[in-house]
Design an enzyme around this catalytic site. Sequence first.
Site, PDB file in Angstrom:
ATOM      1  N   ARG A  16       0.850  -1.207   0.000  1.00 12.43           N
ATOM      2  CA  ARG A  16       0.000   0.000   0.000  1.00 12.43           C
ATOM      3  C   ARG A  16       0.879   1.248   0.000  1.00 12.43           C
ATOM      4  O   ARG A  16       0.626   2.214  -0.722  1.00 12.43           O
ATOM      5  CB  ARG A  16      -0.943   0.003   1.219  1.00 12.43           C
ATOM      6  CG  ARG A  16      -2.011  -1.079   1.165  1.00 12.43           C
ATOM      7  CD  ARG A  16      -3.083  -0.885   2.231  1.00 12.43           C
ATOM      8  NE  ARG A  16      -2.569  -0.969   3.587  1.00 12.43           N
ATOM      9  CZ  ARG A  16      -2.468  -2.083   4.307  1.00 12.43           C
ATOM     10  NH1 ARG A  16      -2.875  -3.231   3.792  1.00 12.43           N
ATOM     11  NH2 ARG A  16      -1.987  -2.057   5.539  1.00 12.43           N
ATOM     12  N   LYS A  19     -12.462  14.604   4.821  1.00  9.42           N
ATOM     13  CA  LYS A  19     -13.590  14.010   4.106  1.00  9.42           C
ATOM     14  C   LYS A  19     -14.365  13.054   5.007  1.00  9.42           C
ATOM     15  O   LYS A  19     -13.791  12.342   5.817  1.00  9.42           O
ATOM     16  CB  LYS A  19     -13.069  13.234   2.891  1.00  9.42           C
ATOM     17  CG  LYS A  19     -14.185  12.630   2.044  1.00  9.42           C
ATOM     18  CD  LYS A  19     -13.668  11.627   1.026  1.00  9.42           C
ATOM     19  CE  LYS A  19     -14.043  10.219   1.433  1.00  9.42           C
ATOM     20  NZ  LYS A  19     -13.756   9.226   0.385  1.00  9.42           N
ATOM     21  N   GLU A  74     -19.678  14.511   1.867  1.00 11.24           N
ATOM     22  CA  GLU A  74     -19.920  13.543   0.784  1.00 11.24           C
ATOM     23  C   GLU A  74     -21.122  12.637   1.073  1.00 11.24           C
ATOM     24  O   GLU A  74     -20.993  11.602   1.719  1.00 11.24           O
ATOM     25  CB  GLU A  74     -18.667  12.668   0.571  1.00 11.24           C
ATOM     26  CG  GLU A  74     -18.851  11.662  -0.563  1.00 11.24           C
ATOM     27  CD  GLU A  74     -17.642  10.742  -0.780  1.00 11.24           C
ATOM     28  OE1 GLU A  74     -16.694  10.776   0.025  1.00 11.24           O
ATOM     29  OE2 GLU A  74     -17.674   9.994  -1.757  1.00 11.24           O
ATOM     30  N   LYS A  92     -19.245  17.006  -2.033  1.00 15.42           N
ATOM     31  CA  LYS A  92     -18.827  15.922  -2.929  1.00 15.42           C
ATOM     32  C   LYS A  92     -20.025  15.008  -3.159  1.00 15.42           C
ATOM     33  O   LYS A  92     -20.244  14.027  -2.443  1.00 15.42           O
ATOM     34  CB  LYS A  92     -17.670  15.148  -2.296  1.00 15.42           C
ATOM     35  CG  LYS A  92     -17.194  13.945  -3.088  1.00 15.42           C
ATOM     36  CD  LYS A  92     -15.835  13.454  -2.607  1.00 15.42           C
ATOM     37  CE  LYS A  92     -15.464  12.155  -3.274  1.00 15.42           C
ATOM     38  NZ  LYS A  92     -14.040  11.829  -3.125  1.00 15.42           N
TER      39      LYS A  92
END
Length: 347
Positions: free
Chosen positions: A48, A138, A179, A221
């Site tokens: 990752r 976010k 979002e 978003k």
Amino acid sequence: MSAYAQELKNTAQAMVSNGQGILAMDESNGTCNKRFDKVGIPTSEEMRRSYRELILTTPNVGNYISGAILYDETIRQSTKDGKPFTQVMKDQDVIIGIKVDTGAKDLAKFPGEKVTEGLTGLRDRLSEYYKMGARFSKWRAVITIGDGIPTQFCIDANAHALARYAALCQENGLVPIVEPEVLINGDHTIEQCYDVTNQTLWTVFDQLHRHRVEFDKMVLKPSMVISGLDCPQQASPKQVAEWTIKCLRKSVPADVAGIAFLSGGQTPEQAAEHLHWMNSEPLKSQCPWPVTFSYARAIQQPALENWKGQESNAGEAQKLLHHRAKMNSVASQGQYSSDKEKEPAMA
Ligand code: 13P
């Protein structure tokens, strides 16, 4: 007024400034591993890290990307030469963002519906992330269209959490990306998607307002208003753009700093084309806010599939990532066409 007022405003504007959008690379370890598994990449912390290094060191990606959203593991990682990713981003002029929700969990007693968690300890986590250099964050809520769902209860629960998160972000100097994703999965029509998206956005902005969130210091978003993946009648790209802007104009205050869409399972080319039509006349001049992208899969997928975890593929994968970032930048200025897809990568 918050001590961060001016900084928040400047950050929000920079996130959606002309020709730029946001790169979402904040997949949780679980989601990242699932995507790795699909293309045969071993799932380890080092893989990752290595993948995120490939993305962040893509030459000149900062020309198209104003900011990138990281996951908690990633914001603490460095390149293999020991340069912190946060420094790599500062050097590319890419604003540091951080996902702070802890995932969408089953909503008890509401089968098929989810509520996003992560408010516990959030104030302290935000203050730590600010010190690490993050300037926006976010939180993703998930709304599913299906038989008898979404319920207003589920939308309310998610909108309330989104608003609490957004207020805490502004208090701590981070611009909240709000979002609420209406999932593309299902056989619903574009009309059904329009109704659910409209209902969701109305509820979200009502909650944001009650929580005293300042709209000029946040970015929305949303998902696009689009036919469900299994709907036999698929709306055309122009129709998707029209329905989406019609919906946002009814439910999103003009004061919001900007709109940055998720791609939600659209192909990279579809996501670019939809963004293009929204930024072309006659729709463009109907929008009081900048309209751009905050894509994950629609930017990363070709690069991920090409990389396959092999160092020798890294250069080619970076070219593909650069190309998708550029295509979406072009689309956000209403300049996209399928011919542009043929331009040499990294030009
Ligand atoms: P997609 O563009 O792959 O939908 O991801 C965007 C995102 O950040 C989801 O939370």
